[in-house]
Motif scaffolding. Structure first.
Motif, short mmCIF file in Angstrom:
data_model
loop_
_atom_site.label_atom_id
_atom_site.label_comp_id
_atom_site.label_asym_id
_atom_site.label_seq_id
_atom_site.Cartn_x
_atom_site.Cartn_y
_atom_site.Cartn_z
N HIS A 7 0.81 -1.23 0.00
CA HIS A 7 0.00 0.00 0.00
C HIS A 7 0.84 1.27 0.00
N PHE A 8 2.14 1.17 0.23
CA PHE A 8 2.97 2.37 0.36
C PHE A 8 2.86 3.29 -0.86
N HIS A 9 2.80 2.69 -2.02
CA HIS A 9 2.84 3.45 -3.28
C HIS A 9 1.64 4.39 -3.44
N PHE A 10 0.56 4.13 -2.73
CA PHE A 10 -0.69 4.82 -3.03
C PHE A 10 -1.00 6.01 -2.12
N SER A 11 -0.09 6.36 -1.21
CA SER A 11 -0.33 7.53 -0.36
C SER A 11 0.97 8.00 0.27
N ASN A 12 1.18 9.32 0.26
CA ASN A 12 2.35 9.90 0.90
C ASN A 12 2.28 9.82 2.42
N TYR A 13 1.14 9.43 2.94
CA TYR A 13 0.99 9.24 4.39
C TYR A 13 1.88 8.10 4.88
N PHE A 14 2.19 7.18 3.96
CA PHE A 14 2.99 6.01 4.31
C PHE A 14 4.42 6.17 3.80
N PRO A 15 5.34 5.35 4.29
CA PRO A 15 6.73 5.41 3.82
C PRO A 15 6.81 5.15 2.31
N THR A 16 7.94 5.51 1.74
CA THR A 16 8.18 5.27 0.31
C THR A 16 8.50 3.80 0.09
N SER A 17 7.97 3.23 -0.98
CA SER A 17 8.20 1.82 -1.28
C SER A 17 9.66 1.58 -1.66
N ALA A 18 10.15 0.39 -1.27
CA ALA A 18 11.51 -0.01 -1.63
C ALA A 18 11.71 -0.04 -3.13
N PHE A 75 -9.20 6.73 3.74
CA PHE A 75 -8.65 5.78 4.70
C PHE A 75 -7.65 6.45 5.65
N THR A 76 -6.71 7.20 5.09
CA THR A 76 -5.68 7.79 5.94
C THR A 76 -6.25 8.88 6.85
N LYS A 77 -7.31 9.53 6.41
CA LYS A 77 -7.95 10.54 7.25
C LYS A 77 -8.52 9.91 8.51
N ILE A 78 -9.29 8.86 8.36
CA ILE A 78 -9.89 8.21 9.53
C ILE A 78 -8.84 7.45 10.34
N LEU A 79 -7.81 6.93 9.66
CA LEU A 79 -6.72 6.25 10.38
C LEU A 79 -6.00 7.22 11.30
N ASP A 103 11.73 4.86 9.17
CA ASP A 103 10.36 5.33 8.99
C ASP A 103 9.44 4.30 9.62
N TYR A 104 8.13 4.60 9.62
CA TYR A 104 7.19 3.72 10.31
C TYR A 104 5.84 3.73 9.60
N ASP A 105 5.28 2.53 9.41
CA ASP A 105 3.98 2.37 8.77
C ASP A 105 2.88 2.54 9.81
N ARG A 106 2.16 3.65 9.72
CA ARG A 106 1.17 3.99 10.74
C ARG A 106 -0.14 3.20 10.60
N SER A 107 -0.23 2.34 9.59
CA SER A 107 -1.40 1.47 9.52
C SER A 107 -1.28 0.27 10.45
#
Length: 495
Positions: free
Chosen positions: A191-202, A277-281, A308-312
């Motif tokens: 899921h990283f690729h689909f939102s800047n809320y998450f870390p950058t994909s390897a 999703f990231t708003k409610i998360l 970095d850290y995946d907040r999901s």
């Protein structure tokens, strides 16, 4: 553009009669239960072949590569397990050497066994506050590569099961400096690729082979995964060869259609879905962060190798409460009907994903808040804390001596030994907590008292140990000791 999942839907409504596999013949009345038999087909005319894709399956995999911005992507209907086995087998020749983060999934160790590889382990830093694995330090990777020029690949897990991300960009640069590929098990980061809320994909940071499980964090069916080839360091032909070896020769079209539908959804609606999703998360995390005794863990960037850290990943630490992680897990399950992903000694883990609903987040928040208030009242009343033996965080990934290769140990003559009597012997099997499937010991390693102590504590805490042939975990298979020769005995006696 023709999509696999749509073509499969259309075919299920057609009048073609199946004088071919599978045996249910798309007839729902042929068996009990409600299964999508009408869409369960084999490699028939017009539906291509995963092991020799030329048409719709080739295009489906190209769509994945285009969406993720990588050179090429390969479907895996045997999950990340087959993708990891294939990546390692393609990157490292038989009997070769590989640098492996010790907190890797058991599939990595199975590849080491199958290919008779010699592993060099690099250990993650432990987070002493939250009792989770930290990240892999790039300088440790460099020291290992500099000290051992025979190493032919580097493999790390990022993010970890708990969401910790290492500095993939710097580790990739170091690996390339030494001319070896970097393999990243990013199973939990599709899921990283689909939102800047998450870390950058390897896949965007220089890794050469990246494995992702769609089913873990995206709306796709269980067992769906991909292997991204992001560079030219590993031959694509060899990757294809091993994907064909480690995957079934009868891949499920339902699973492949699920991947295709997932990618189509992400391409068209993903941005809005992830915004919602990231708003409610984030709202959920802020609300839960107010709890004092069941604390939402927040690994600190820059400490313990955490880049970095995946907040999901919602980690609920119980170390400030009167409960264990296992207690919290089972209370949430039994009282609130909330099924968590994992229990550990000091925390319970929930995975949030784009498929979650607002109602689910609300139920989780209410449950944690109620339990936090209960803990506050108990502590205020002076209820004593649990004084049981605890694991030393420094020993969570203690170094064990490798006395022989995994293949030698697993294929040697073995005998059963009680745990207490096994100290000093060579293990002939794996032992690991599942999930996440990280080995506490591997075949060929020498059993120590510290390992036995931790095994006992894990069992006392009710955690789920797997790997041993003895499901009661009372005995362990060890390499059978060979009787000494007369000459060796004489040498010992006469010195």
């Amino acid at each position: 553009m023709e999509r696999l999942y749509r073509k499969l839907e259309e075919y299920s409504r057609s009048d073609y009669y199946p004088f071919h596999m599978p045996g249910h013949k798309r007839n729902a009345e042929s068996v009990r239960g409600d299964f999508p038999f009408e869409r369960d087909i084999t490699e028939i005319e017009g539906f291509d072949n995963l092991h020799h894709p030329e048409d719709i399956l080739l295009e489906a995999q190209q769509n994945v590569a285009k969406l993720y911005g990588v050179k090429e992507s390969f479907y895996s209907v045997n999950g990340s397990t087959a993708a990891l086995l294939s990546a390692i087998s393609a990157a490292v020749p038989r009997n070769g050497q590989i640098l492996v983060a010790r907190n890797c999934h058991k599939a990595v160790y199975h590849a080491i066994y199958l290919r008779n590889l010699k592993p060099t382990y690099i250990y993650p830093q432990m987070d002493g506050e939250w009792w989770i694995n930290g990240g892999i330090f790039p300088d440790k990777v460099e020291r290992c590569l500099a000290a051992n020029p025979e190493l032919q690949a580097v493999l790390i897990t990022s993010p970890t099961y708990d969401g910790v991300v290492s500095d993939v960009k710097e580790i990739a640069e170091i690996a390339h400096k030494y001319g070896v590929p970097l393999i990243v098990d990013e199973a939990h980061g599709a899921h990283f690729h689909f939102s800047n809320y998450f870390p950058t994909s390897a896949a965007e940071l220089g890794a050469d082979l990246v494995i992702q499980s769609f089913h873990k964090t995206l709306p796709a069916m269980t067992q769906t995964a991909v292997l991204h080839n992001c560079s030219d360091l590993v031959d694509s032909r060899i990757i294809r060869r091993f994907m064909g070896i480690y995957q079934t020769s009868s891949p499920s079209y339902i699973l492949m259609a699920s991947m295709d539908a997932c990618m189509d959804t992400m391409a068209s609606d993903g941005n809005q879905m992830f915004r919602d999703f990231t708003k409610i998360l984030e709202q959920t995390r802020k609300r839960l962060s107010k709890c004092k005794y069941i604390r939402l863990a927040e690994p600190v960037k820059g400490e313990n190798g955490v880049f970095d850290y995946d907040r999901s990943k919602l980690i609920f630490s119980t170390r400030y409460s009167l409960m264990s992680g296992s207690d919290l897990y089972h209370i949430l399950l039994d009282r609130y009907h909330i099924q968590m992903e994992m229990e550990s000694e000091k925390y319970a883990l929930a995975i949030a994903a784009v498929g979650d609903r607002e109602e689910g987040f609300e139920r989780l928040c209410q449950a944690i808040e109620e339990l936090d208030q209960e803990q506050a009242e108990l502590i205020k009343a002076g209820i004593p804390t649990d004084d049981e033996k605890q694991l030393d965080t420094r020993s969570m990934h203690f170094v064990l001596s490798q006395m022989m290769s995994m293949a030698e140990a697993m294929e040697s003559e073995t005998e059963k030994c009680s745990l207490e009597e096994s100290i000093g012997r060579i293990s002939a099997e794996f032992a690991y907590l599942y999930p996440p499937g990280i080995p506490l010991i591997t075949p060929g390693e020498q059993i120590t008292g510290q390992f036995i102590r931790n095994m006992r504590i894990y069992m006392d805490k009710g955690l789920y140990l797997q790997g041993l042939e003895d499901y009661t975990n009372k005995t362990i298979l060890v390499v059978k000791q060979q009787p000494q020769s007369t000459k060796e005995q004489d040498e010992e006696i006469h010195g």
